[in-house]
Every structure is written in C-alpha cells, then in structure tokens.
Design an enzyme around this catalytic site. Structure first.
Site, PDB file in Angstrom:
ATOM      1  N   GLU A 329       0.840  -1.191   0.000  1.00 56.08           N
ATOM      2  CA  GLU A 329       0.000   0.000   0.000  1.00 56.08           C
ATOM      3  C   GLU A 329       0.875   1.239   0.000  1.00 56.08           C
ATOM      4  O   GLU A 329       1.752   1.391   0.862  1.00 56.08           O
ATOM      5  CB  GLU A 329      -0.897   0.042   1.240  1.00 56.08           C
ATOM      6  CG  GLU A 329      -1.989  -1.002   1.273  1.00 56.08           C
ATOM      7  CD  GLU A 329      -2.945  -0.781   2.437  1.00 56.08           C
ATOM      8  OE1 GLU A 329      -4.137  -1.030   2.259  1.00 56.08           O
ATOM      9  OE2 GLU A 329      -2.488  -0.359   3.523  1.00 56.08           O
ATOM     10  N   CYS A 330       0.658   2.126  -0.932  1.00 53.99           N
ATOM     11  CA  CYS A 330       1.330   3.423  -0.992  1.00 53.99           C
ATOM     12  C   CYS A 330       2.855   3.248  -0.911  1.00 53.99           C
ATOM     13  O   CYS A 330       3.474   2.802  -1.868  1.00 53.99           O
ATOM     14  CB  CYS A 330       0.795   4.352   0.096  1.00 53.99           C
ATOM     15  SG  CYS A 330       1.115   6.102  -0.242  1.00 53.99           S
ATOM     16  N   GLY A 331       3.481   3.551   0.227  1.00 58.28           N
ATOM     17  CA  GLY A 331       4.919   3.371   0.326  1.00 58.28           C
ATOM     18  C   GLY A 331       5.348   1.944   0.086  1.00 58.28           C
ATOM     19  O   GLY A 331       6.387   1.676  -0.540  1.00 58.28           O
TER      20      GLY A 331
END
Length: 438
Positions: A329-331
């Site tokens: 997720e994201c990073g």
C-alpha cells in the site's frame, strides 16, 4: 452499555485539537479513568499518539468509508471504558460532497451518530469578543449536533482571556478552558503529518507535559460532566470487522512501514489470523511460513538507501513472491517497484516485483477518498470486491508497466489514474484499504 464520550473538534486544521486531545487523554488516565480514544477520518498517525497517552488502543471511525455496522463494531471497543475521547479531523463540518457508506466523513457526522458532544478548540489569536461569533456559528449551524462548549487556545494574556470569555458569555457558549500560547509544546511535522509517535524518544515526557498544561488550564470536571452518548448502534455488530486476507500475515512494521489502520489488524486478529511483524529497516525477511506479505505505507522515501541495501529483506520478499501473495500500500507499493527516486533525485533500486518507478523529487500531492473494484484478487480478497480507502502521498509515477489492479474512483465517482498494479500474485496500490465488501 456504551461509555459517555466527547469529540474534540475545531473550526480548521492547525487549531490545536491534537494537543488538547493528548492532554485530556493523559490527564484523565492519570486520574485513574479508563479512557477510550478514537480518531475521526483516515489518519494513521494520530492513533499511535492516542494509545501512548491513554494506554488503550485507538481506532479510526470514518462515516464515508465504513458502514453503520462497521462503525458499531469498532466503537464497541470502548466497552468497559469510563469515558470516550475522540479526536476530530480538519474543520468540524468538513467532509466530502457525496456521502459514502454512512455519511460524508465529517467530524460532525460522527458526533451526531454517536451522541458525543463537541468540544470546540478555538484559536483566539488575533481576536477577542469576535471569537464568540465563530463559536456561536459552530454551535448553532446544525441543531442536531450536541455541543458542549469551547476550549480557547493561544490566549495572549489574562486580559485577552477576560475579553474572549465576555463574548462567549454573551453568546451563551460554555468555556471549558483557556490555554495560553506555548510554542514549545508543538509536535514536529513532516510532509504527511506529525512525526510518528515511535520516533519521539521523549514521547512519554511530552505527554506528561501536555497533561500538566491541560490540567492547569482546563476544567476537567466540567469536561467529564459534558460527556454523553446514544445507545450502542448495533449490539450484534462484532462480525462486521474486516476479514483477514490470509491466515498467517507477515506485516512490515518500522518507521518506514507503519501506515495501517488499527481496525484492520484488530479485525484480522479477532478472526483468528496470525500477525507476523518484521522490520525491513533492520534487514529482516518476512516469516518463511507466512501466507501473505503485507507492506503498509509509511516513509520509504526517507529510508530508500537503507531499503535498497537490505539484501536479506529483499531476497526474502522475492522468494515469498515466487509462490505466495505480496501486497503493498502506498509506500509499500513503491518498494515493490523497480526503483524509487528520492527527494534529492537519487535513484534507489527496489524489489523489482512490479514494473513501477516512482519519484519523490517531483512532488505533487495526491489526497482523497478512493473507491475501487478489484480486477484481480489481493490474496484472499477476491476479484470483483469493492474496497473503500484513502490516498495521501506526494510521489509521482514515472513508469508503470503492469496490468491495473482495480478500477479506482474518487469520492465523487470520478476516475482516478492511479489504478494500482498486478503481476502474478504481487499487487499494490496507492490507496490504503479501510473496508472491503464482496
């Protein structure tokens, strides 16, 4: 029976509600109360501060992303507490234009739904009696909204306080406290919000100082006396917590990978999943017996060199991905890609499990609620499932060569270009999962 509660809100971000919330949580806990914290909206940093202050886990409540049953299941975690203190987000009435599962996501939604009276933190710098007009507007805009009173913040002097209190008395607004200006009590911030709780070596002392500050300038007895609530939303809602996407879930947890909503981990554990934490920054590989590796968001762009040099972590991640699912997720999504360009423009090789290159050198804010329909499974979350989540980052996609993971739209139903990626059993997206439905 639900404990009585209050929600700490403000006219706008930056008014001081986090400091007030933390001070109240720690001061009331010092007085021997079991205080249950909550956070309105999609914030994955504040709950860790709440937990440190109150000694109880804090959970997000989100009327846009969560339906009534999930809200009830999460608020049920307050059972057995003496008092609930929830922290609002942004301004009291700020939410999205199109309601979601149970509302617009505004703090006022949660206050009305739960019956928690609003304690409005009002920055009175630069005004005196005029502050009462702001307070009166917030107190009376919606007659359905329970309103306890105001805590004045950044008061310049005793004379300033007297003038502001005069205006509040004339407007019929209760003043629960008045905090003088104290720049030394500010928590440091970075591009995605507060510096994380775990990064403060002196956090406990800071919280003790906040409690002393609030105790000296806020009427704690009046605050407790103002607390109230509605009856529980749904007494059988325990089954409404999110289901685990696998049985044994290896989750990256350190200062580079920490942005995951507490209710997800809590729901997975309650359903019998085994959570296996590991630290990529310590060059730890995921557990060999894990069924799924989950890389949350966080700040990999601040640690890109260390991650690129973490050979045991990367080798373990690649070995897992050869036979079992990995999701980022994201990073975490950025780390699954080919490369990450940091703020200075230096390129760091990442896991290479997705054909994604991201850059933090050309910053552009991506912010907002997300709705997604999966085009491929994410471990045990089937293709076709509908997800709600939130996206907040400053990274730019330089290249993305894999198939899209989902059809993604914003809170108004408009298409979002960041669709996530899928390659085999490796998946990733820029949005953080909040809830999932078939």
């Amino acid at each position: 029976m639900s404990p009585p509660g209050l929600i700490v809100a403000a006219p706008a971000s930056g008014s001081g509600k986090t400091l007030v919330t933390l001070g109240l949580l720690r001061a009331l806990a010092e007085d021997g109360l079991a205080v249950q914290p909550f956070k309105n909206g999609p914030d994955y940093i504040d709950p860790a501060f709440h937990r440190a202050a109150a000694g109880r886990p804090s959970f997000n409540l989100d009327s846009w992303a969560m339906d009534a049953a999930m809200l009830a299941a999460i608020t049920a975690r307050g059972a057995g507490a003496d008092l609930v203190i929830a922290e609002g987000s942004m301004g009291l009435f700020d939410g999205v234009a199109h309601p979601g599962a149970a509302g617009t996501g505004a703090t006022a939604d949660l206050a009305r739904r739960m019956g928690w009276p609003v304690v409005l933190v009002l920055d009175v710098s630069g005004q005196a009696q005029s502050a009462a007009a702001t307070a009166a507007g917030f107190a009376r805009l919606d007659p359905r909204l329970p309103f306890a009173g105001v805590i004045l913040n950044r008061v310049a002097s005793p004379r300033h306080e007297r003038l502001v209190r005069t205006g509040m008395a004339a407007a019929g607004i209760a003043v629960l406290g008045a905090l003088p200006r104290r720049a030394d009590l500010m928590l440091p911030e970075r591009h995605l919000g507060l510096v994380q709780a775990a990064e403060h070596a002196d956090l406990d002392q800071r919280l003790t100082d906040y409690a002393a500050f609030v105790r000296a300038h806020v009427d704690l007895a009046a605050v407790r006396g103002a607390a109230s609530c509605h009856p529980p939303l749904a007494p059988t809602a325990a089954a409404s917590l999110p289901k685990p996407p696998a049985q044994r879930i290896a989750i990256a947890q350190d200062s580079a990978f920490s942005f995951v909503y507490p209710h997800l981990i809590d729901g997975w554990r309650q359903a019998g999943a085994e959570i296996l934490p590991f630290s990529p920054l310590a060059d730890m590989p995921p557990a060999e017996n894990a069924d799924l590796v989950w890389l949350p968001g966080g700040y990999p762009e601040l640690h890109a060199g260390r991650i690129a040099a973490a050979t045991r972590f990367l080798a373990g991640l690649r070995a897992h991905a050869a036979t079992r699912p990995v999701h980022g997720e994201c990073g975490g999504y950025m780390v699954l890609g080919e490369a990450l360009v940091d703020k200075s423009g230096e390129t760091h090789r990442m896991a290479g499990l997705l054909g994604l290159v991201t850059s933090h050198a050309e910053r552009r804010m991506h912010l907002g609620y997300r709705q997604a329909r999966l085009l491929a499974p994410v471990a045990g979350i089937a293709a076709g499932a509908r997800l709600t989540g939130h996206e907040f980052h400053y990274s730019t996609i330089v290249s993305q060569t894999d198939a899209p993971l989902a059809v993604v739209t914003d809170a108004e139903g408009k298409p979002v270009a960041e669709t996530g990626s899928v390659r085999g059993q490796v998946t990733g997206s820029f949005f953080h999962l909040i809830a999932a439905a078939a």
